[in-house]
Design an enzyme around this catalytic site. Structure first.
Site, PDB file in Angstrom:
ATOM      1  N   THR A 139       0.627  -1.466  -0.129  1.00  0.00           N
ATOM      2  CA  THR A 139      -0.422  -0.151   0.196  1.00  0.00           C
ATOM      3  C   THR A 139       1.413   1.137   0.482  1.00  0.00           C
ATOM      4  O   THR A 139       2.072   1.037   0.492  1.00  0.00           O
ATOM      5  CB  THR A 139      -0.541   0.319   1.087  1.00  0.00           C
TER       6      THR A 139
ATOM      7  N   ARG B 150     -14.421  -6.537  -0.675  1.00  0.00           N
ATOM      8  CA  ARG B 150     -13.964  -6.099  -0.309  1.00  0.00           C
ATOM      9  C   ARG B 150     -13.394  -5.232   0.446  1.00  0.00           C
ATOM     10  O   ARG B 150     -12.545  -4.360  -0.882  1.00  0.00           O
ATOM     11  CB  ARG B 150     -13.430  -7.180   1.398  1.00  0.00           C
ATOM     12  N   VAL B 151     -13.344  -4.130   1.216  1.00  0.00           N
ATOM     13  CA  VAL B 151     -12.444  -2.788   1.628  1.00  0.00           C
ATOM     14  C   VAL B 151     -12.345  -2.077   2.462  1.00  0.00           C
ATOM     15  O   VAL B 151     -12.283  -3.082   3.804  1.00  0.00           O
ATOM     16  CB  VAL B 151     -13.794  -1.113   1.135  1.00  0.00           C
ATOM     17  N   GLY B 152     -10.856  -1.487   2.817  1.00  0.00           N
ATOM     18  CA  GLY B 152      -9.886  -2.362   3.845  1.00  0.00           C
ATOM     19  C   GLY B 152      -9.783  -1.310   3.985  1.00  0.00           C
ATOM     20  O   GLY B 152     -10.656   0.170   4.198  1.00  0.00           O
TER      21      GLY B 152
ATOM     22  N   THR C 213      -0.498   1.945   6.446  1.00  0.00           N
ATOM     23  CA  THR C 213      -0.325   1.005   5.558  1.00  0.00           C
ATOM     24  C   THR C 213      -0.064  -0.654   6.656  1.00  0.00           C
ATOM     25  O   THR C 213      -0.022  -0.139   7.818  1.00  0.00           O
ATOM     26  CB  THR C 213       0.672   0.700   4.509  1.00  0.00           C
ATOM     27  N   GLY C 214      -0.744  -1.441   5.740  1.00  0.00           N
ATOM     28  CA  GLY C 214      -0.283  -3.124   6.346  1.00  0.00           C
ATOM     29  C   GLY C 214      -2.269  -3.717   7.155  1.00  0.00           C
ATOM     30  O   GLY C 214      -3.103  -3.384   6.244  1.00  0.00           O
TER      31      GLY C 214
HETATM   32  N1  GLY Z   1      -3.765  -1.223   4.329  1.00  0.00           N
HETATM   33  C1  GLY Z   1      -4.725  -2.074   3.021  1.00  0.00           C
HETATM   34  C2  GLY Z   1      -5.559  -2.783   2.959  1.00  0.00           C
HETATM   35  O1  GLY Z   1      -5.433  -3.857   3.797  1.00  0.00           O
HETATM   36  O2  GLY Z   1      -6.488  -2.267   1.991  1.00  0.00           O
END
Ligand code: GLY
Length: 303
Positions: free
Chosen positions: A166, A194-196, A217-218
């Site tokens: 990311t 799916r949404v992060g 990020t992560g």
């Molecule tokens: N941090 C990016 C995700 O999990 O989508």
């Protein structure tokens, strides 16, 4: 208060990147930070600079954003991105967006239009087209490396859901305006839809001129649950130094939800920090009159 320092800090994702590829990733971050700083030096805003830095990383196939984004379990690209500016707390985001070359530009268009904060899926694509963005040929954005990652994941050889690569940026301009931007393909083998954390203000991205700016990020699910970007900025708000705030936020991610990840953080004066609890997080910092530096701080241990 002393005048703020114009600065751009970028990350290329928390993860476990082998040494040779990590050096390339750091170089990519340096290029992106330099491009963001050039925008500031030409009189652009912090928001313009953060967006520009992320565009450069989206165009670099090494990173899990834009071209080179990881694939869903169906073998497709779905992109998440957001931008936020700290003066009016305006934000724009796209989630589960089908292939468009620079999702961060579409997130910016959402912010500028101002009617909504987040657009998702087919609605986001329709919005993008209405704003003059051309959908990309998916084949032109899918790399051999991202196909390999999906195959590896399907064979159960990769950690399910790893979200390395990311990208994000935070910027402070000479007027003290702050901004943040984040972009990702999400996690390998994710379910379609799916949404992060990356497109969610307060989770993956946050900026407030009264406190600070952060891009994360992560592990997106963990970051969403702790509201990581907002948490880090709120720790600045109550008086922690950027370095302390970044460390405390990442420690909370690990302690409360067992999450792994990292962040870049700027305070109101342009003082910055980077922190992560994974093995690597490529990052770079660009400041006026100084060499652009990459990988400036060591990872947080014992979280
Ligand atoms: N941090 C990016 C995700 O999990 O989508």
């Amino acid at each position: 208060m002393r005048a703020p320092h114009p600065v751009v800090v970028v990350h290329g994702g928390a993860g476990d990147v082998p040494v040779e590829r990590h050096a390339e990733a750091v170089e990519g971050c340096r290029r992106a930070a330099r491009a963001g700083l050039e925008v500031l030096l030409a009189g652009g805003s912090a928001l313009d600079a953060a967006q520009r830095a992320v565009e450069v990383l989206e165009d670099d196939p090494l990173f899990n954003a834009g071209t080179g984004a990881c694939l869903t379990e169906a073998g497709e690209i779905e992109l998440d991105a957001s931008v936020m500016e700290g003066t009016g707390l305006r934000a724009g985001a796209v989630a589960a967006l089908p292939p468009f070359r620079n999702p961060v530009r579409i997130a910016r268009a959402v912010l500028e239009e101002g009617r909504h904060v987040m657009m998702s899926g087919p609605g986001a694509a329709a919005f993008a087209r209405s704003m003059g963005f051309e959908p990309a040929d998916p084949e032109s954005m899918i790399t051999e490396a991202s196909r390999r990652r999906l195959e590896t994941w399907k064979q159960g050889r990769a950690e399910a859901g790893w979200a390395g690569g990311t990208v994000g940026a935070v910027a402070c301009d000479a007027s003290g305006r702050l901004a943040a931007a984040t972009s990702t393909g999400g996690r390998v083998g994710k379910r379609p839809g799916r949404v992060g954390d990356s497109p969610v203000p307060g989770a993956g991205t946050f900026a407030d001129d009264e406190a600070g700016a952060c891009s994360c990020t992560g592990d997106g699910e963990a970051i969403l649950r702790v509201g990581l970007a907002r948490l880090a900025v709120d720790l600045l708000r109550v008086g922690l130094h950027a370095d302390e705030a970044a460390r405390a936020a990442i420690a909370t991610l690990g302690r409360r939800v067992g999450g792994t990840g990292g962040l870049v953080l700027l305070d109101r004066r342009g003082r910055f920090a980077a922190c992560w609890n994974t093995r690597t997080m490529s990052h770079a910092v660009a400041r006026a009159g100084q060499p652009v530096v990459g990988d400036i701080v060591a990872p947080l241990q014992d979280v």
